[in-house]
Scaffold this motif. Sequence first.
Motif, PDB file in Angstrom:
ATOM      1  N   HIS A  87       0.831  -1.206   0.000  1.00  0.00           N
ATOM      2  CA  HIS A  87       0.000   0.000   0.000  1.00  0.00           C
ATOM      3  C   HIS A  87       0.865   1.256   0.000  1.00  0.00           C
ATOM      4  O   HIS A  87       0.597   2.207  -0.750  1.00  0.00           O
ATOM      5  CB  HIS A  87      -0.930  -0.002   1.212  1.00  0.00           C
ATOM      6  N   LEU A  88       1.893   1.265   0.816  1.00  0.00           N
ATOM      7  CA  LEU A  88       2.776   2.422   0.905  1.00  0.00           C
ATOM      8  C   LEU A  88       3.471   2.684  -0.428  1.00  0.00           C
ATOM      9  O   LEU A  88       3.532   3.819  -0.900  1.00  0.00           O
ATOM     10  CB  LEU A  88       3.803   2.218   2.023  1.00  0.00           C
ATOM     11  N   ARG A 114       2.471   1.827  -3.394  1.00  0.00           N
ATOM     12  CA  ARG A 114       1.482   2.294  -4.372  1.00  0.00           C
ATOM     13  C   ARG A 114       1.142   3.768  -4.166  1.00  0.00           C
ATOM     14  O   ARG A 114       0.804   4.458  -5.110  1.00  0.00           O
ATOM     15  CB  ARG A 114       0.217   1.452  -4.305  1.00  0.00           C
ATOM     16  N   ARG A 115       1.205   4.238  -2.922  1.00  0.00           N
ATOM     17  CA  ARG A 115       0.926   5.645  -2.646  1.00  0.00           C
ATOM     18  C   ARG A 115       2.112   6.539  -3.028  1.00  0.00           C
ATOM     19  O   ARG A 115       1.920   7.686  -3.416  1.00  0.00           O
ATOM     20  CB  ARG A 115       0.603   5.846  -1.159  1.00  0.00           C
ATOM     21  N   LYS A 133       4.212   6.905  -8.287  1.00  0.00           N
ATOM     22  CA  LYS A 133       3.085   7.305  -9.129  1.00  0.00           C
ATOM     23  C   LYS A 133       3.033   6.470 -10.399  1.00  0.00           C
ATOM     24  O   LYS A 133       1.991   5.987 -10.797  1.00  0.00           O
ATOM     25  CB  LYS A 133       3.223   8.787  -9.471  1.00  0.00           C
ATOM     26  N   PRO A 189       2.522  11.441  -0.655  1.00  0.00           N
ATOM     27  CA  PRO A 189       1.125  11.219  -0.282  1.00  0.00           C
ATOM     28  C   PRO A 189       0.735  12.111   0.894  1.00  0.00           C
ATOM     29  O   PRO A 189       1.585  12.579   1.637  1.00  0.00           O
ATOM     30  CB  PRO A 189       1.096   9.745   0.121  1.00  0.00           C
ATOM     31  N   ASN A 190      -0.566  12.310   1.029  1.00  0.00           N
ATOM     32  CA  ASN A 190      -1.054  12.994   2.223  1.00  0.00           C
ATOM     33  C   ASN A 190      -0.764  12.112   3.415  1.00  0.00           C
ATOM     34  O   ASN A 190      -0.841  10.893   3.337  1.00  0.00           O
ATOM     35  CB  ASN A 190      -2.563  13.242   2.132  1.00  0.00           C
ATOM     36  N   SER A 193      -3.337   9.487   4.265  1.00  0.00           N
ATOM     37  CA  SER A 193      -3.702   8.478   3.280  1.00  0.00           C
ATOM     38  C   SER A 193      -2.787   7.258   3.305  1.00  0.00           C
ATOM     39  O   SER A 193      -3.035   6.295   2.593  1.00  0.00           O
ATOM     40  CB  SER A 193      -3.692   9.090   1.882  1.00  0.00           C
ATOM     41  N   VAL A 194      -1.723   7.284   4.079  1.00  0.00           N
ATOM     42  CA  VAL A 194      -0.797   6.153   4.142  1.00  0.00           C
ATOM     43  C   VAL A 194      -1.108   5.325   5.379  1.00  0.00           C
ATOM     44  O   VAL A 194      -1.121   5.834   6.490  1.00  0.00           O
ATOM     45  CB  VAL A 194       0.671   6.647   4.182  1.00  0.00           C
ATOM     46  N   ARG A 195      -1.357   4.029   5.167  1.00  0.00           N
ATOM     47  CA  ARG A 195      -1.668   3.146   6.295  1.00  0.00           C
ATOM     48  C   ARG A 195      -0.369   2.583   6.847  1.00  0.00           C
ATOM     49  O   ARG A 195       0.206   1.673   6.290  1.00  0.00           O
ATOM     50  CB  ARG A 195      -2.575   2.004   5.841  1.00  0.00           C
TER      51      ARG A 195
END
Length: 104
Positions: free
Chosen positions: A65-66, A68-69, A72, A89-90, A93-95
């Motif tokens: 996930h990280l 992919r954020r 780009k 990323p914001n 928005s990063v888990r």
Amino acid sequence: MKPDLCNQKVKDLTTTLEALEVERRKLAVRKARLTIPPVDKEMLSGILSEFEETMANGTNPQKKHLLRRVVKKVLIHDRRTIEVWYCLPNRASVRTAGHLAPQV
């Protein structure tokens, strides 16, 4: 080359040049309206430390996930040339490990 054919090609190129000039002006107007927010160094430092922590200790889904954020797009031109586009990323928005629900 026949004069008529040459004149037609010159007219076509002139028309193309005029269209490109109109597009250039439109792009210049759009560029002038763009505003880039200033980079908050403290936020950037926090994102980098969370990135390092997540890549070192996170689960595979968190890492995926990280990435992919942050990444780009990736362009592969040939076997030796790869172009990677990154983005910031914001923060919300990063888990990361601290932002996920506990796993059962």
